[in-house]
Design an enzyme around this catalytic site. Structure first.
Site, PDB file in Angstrom:
ATOM      1  N   HIS A   1      -1.282  -1.001   2.995  1.00 20.36           N
ATOM      2  CA  HIS A   1      -0.357  -0.845   4.126  1.00 20.36           C
ATOM      3  C   HIS A   1      -1.133  -0.800   5.454  1.00 20.36           C
ATOM      4  O   HIS A   1      -0.754  -1.425   6.435  1.00 20.36           O
ATOM      5  CB  HIS A   1       0.435   0.472   4.025  1.00 20.36           C
ATOM      6  CG  HIS A   1       1.362   0.564   2.853  1.00 20.36           C
ATOM      7  ND1 HIS A   1       1.333   1.611   1.968  1.00 20.36           N
ATOM      8  CD2 HIS A   1       2.370  -0.239   2.443  1.00 20.36           C
ATOM      9  CE1 HIS A   1       2.281   1.453   1.066  1.00 20.36           C
ATOM     10  NE2 HIS A   1       2.924   0.334   1.312  1.00 20.36           N
TER      11      HIS A   1
ATOM     12  N   LYS B   1      17.057   6.482  -4.419  1.00 23.24           N
ATOM     13  CA  LYS B   1      15.688   6.323  -4.901  1.00 23.24           C
ATOM     14  C   LYS B   1      15.025   7.686  -5.102  1.00 23.24           C
ATOM     15  O   LYS B   1      15.200   8.598  -4.296  1.00 23.24           O
ATOM     16  CB  LYS B   1      14.886   5.525  -3.857  1.00 23.24           C
ATOM     17  CG  LYS B   1      14.030   4.414  -4.445  1.00 23.24           C
ATOM     18  CD  LYS B   1      13.584   3.476  -3.343  1.00 23.24           C
ATOM     19  CE  LYS B   1      12.300   2.753  -3.681  1.00 23.24           C
ATOM     20  NZ  LYS B   1      11.905   1.807  -2.618  1.00 23.24           N
TER      21      LYS B   1
ATOM     22  N   ARG C   1       1.652 -10.055  -1.301  1.00 19.22           N
ATOM     23  CA  ARG C   1       0.484  -9.982  -2.188  1.00 19.22           C
ATOM     24  C   ARG C   1       0.428 -11.126  -3.184  1.00 19.22           C
ATOM     25  O   ARG C   1      -0.632 -11.556  -3.597  1.00 19.22           O
ATOM     26  CB  ARG C   1       0.502  -8.663  -2.984  1.00 19.22           C
ATOM     27  CG  ARG C   1       0.144  -7.472  -2.159  1.00 19.22           C
ATOM     28  CD  ARG C   1       0.594  -6.191  -2.816  1.00 19.22           C
ATOM     29  NE  ARG C   1       2.037  -6.083  -2.783  1.00 19.22           N
ATOM     30  CZ  ARG C   1       2.712  -4.976  -2.994  1.00 19.22           C
ATOM     31  NH1 ARG C   1       2.073  -3.873  -3.307  1.00 19.22           N
ATOM     32  NH2 ARG C   1       4.014  -4.950  -2.928  1.00 19.22           N
TER      33      ARG C   1
ATOM     34  N   SER D   1       1.767   0.945  -4.065  1.00 20.40           N
ATOM     35  CA  SER D   1       2.100   2.374  -4.174  1.00 20.40           C
ATOM     36  C   SER D   1       2.504   2.717  -5.598  1.00 20.40           C
ATOM     37  O   SER D   1       2.212   3.811  -6.083  1.00 20.40           O
ATOM     38  CB  SER D   1       3.232   2.741  -3.218  1.00 20.40           C
ATOM     39  OG  SER D   1       2.793   2.677  -1.887  1.00 20.40           O
TER      40      SER D   1
END
Ligand code: ADP
Length: 154
Positions: free
Chosen positions: A17, A41, A90, A128
């Protein structure tokens, strides 16, 4: 003024990040690193903890602001006058997911543009979710975290 929002959960913030935000600084006048609050979440760390980490990591940079928001990311961008969303890519699965979201956000957010930065090779394996797994399993996650970051006992 070119304002970008970098939205995420940052549960926890990783060096991946940090690199995306740092690389975006020459492109924008202001980057708002914003924690999206999704009541559906389950997070590993509290919102307060995640915001504190962001302050620690980015607090000294005048072009960076830290924030949190509820509701749609696109609405939040419109509300604060940000014309750009910043996201990192990514791999191909990031691309497939992000492509659809950015097309939706462009409509919902009234011409909101998403700017993607491709991850540098040294960071493209960091996420993460993997970091949370290492932490839950009692492993050392420090190679993936900003150097100053201190993890509380779970
Ligand atoms: P979300 O819950 O929206 O996936 P994250 O906190 O996991 O939020 O990620 C926020 C943004 O950071 C996303 O655009 C993600 O692709 C990007 N990102 C996360 N890790 C990396 C990395 N290692 N390299 C580049 N971008 C990354």
């Amino acid at each position: 003024m070119k304002i970008a929002v970098f939205p995420g959960s940052f549960d926890p913030i990783t060096t991946g990040h940090v690199r995306i935000v740092k690389r975006a600084l020459p492109i924008f006048d202001k980057v708002v690193v914003a924690v999206g609050i999704n009541s559906q979440k389950k997070y590993l760390y509290t919102l307060e903890q995640r915001l504190n980490w962001l302050e620690e990591v980015f607090g000294d940079e005048p072009k960076i602001e830290i924030a949190s928001y509820e509701g749609l990311t696109a609405h939040y961008c419109n509300k604060i006058g940000a014309g750009f969303l910043l996201r990192g890519l990514r791999n191909a699965s990031d691309f497939d997911y992000e492509k659809t979201i950015s097309q939706l956000n462009n409509i919902v957010g009234k011409n909101l543009e998403t700017v993607f930065l491709i991850s540098e090779p040294a960071y493209s394996h960091i996420s993460s979710s993997i970091v949370r797994e290492i932490i839950r399993g009692g492993g050392d996650a420090s190679p993936f975290l900003p150097a100053t970051l201190k993890l509380p006992k779970l």
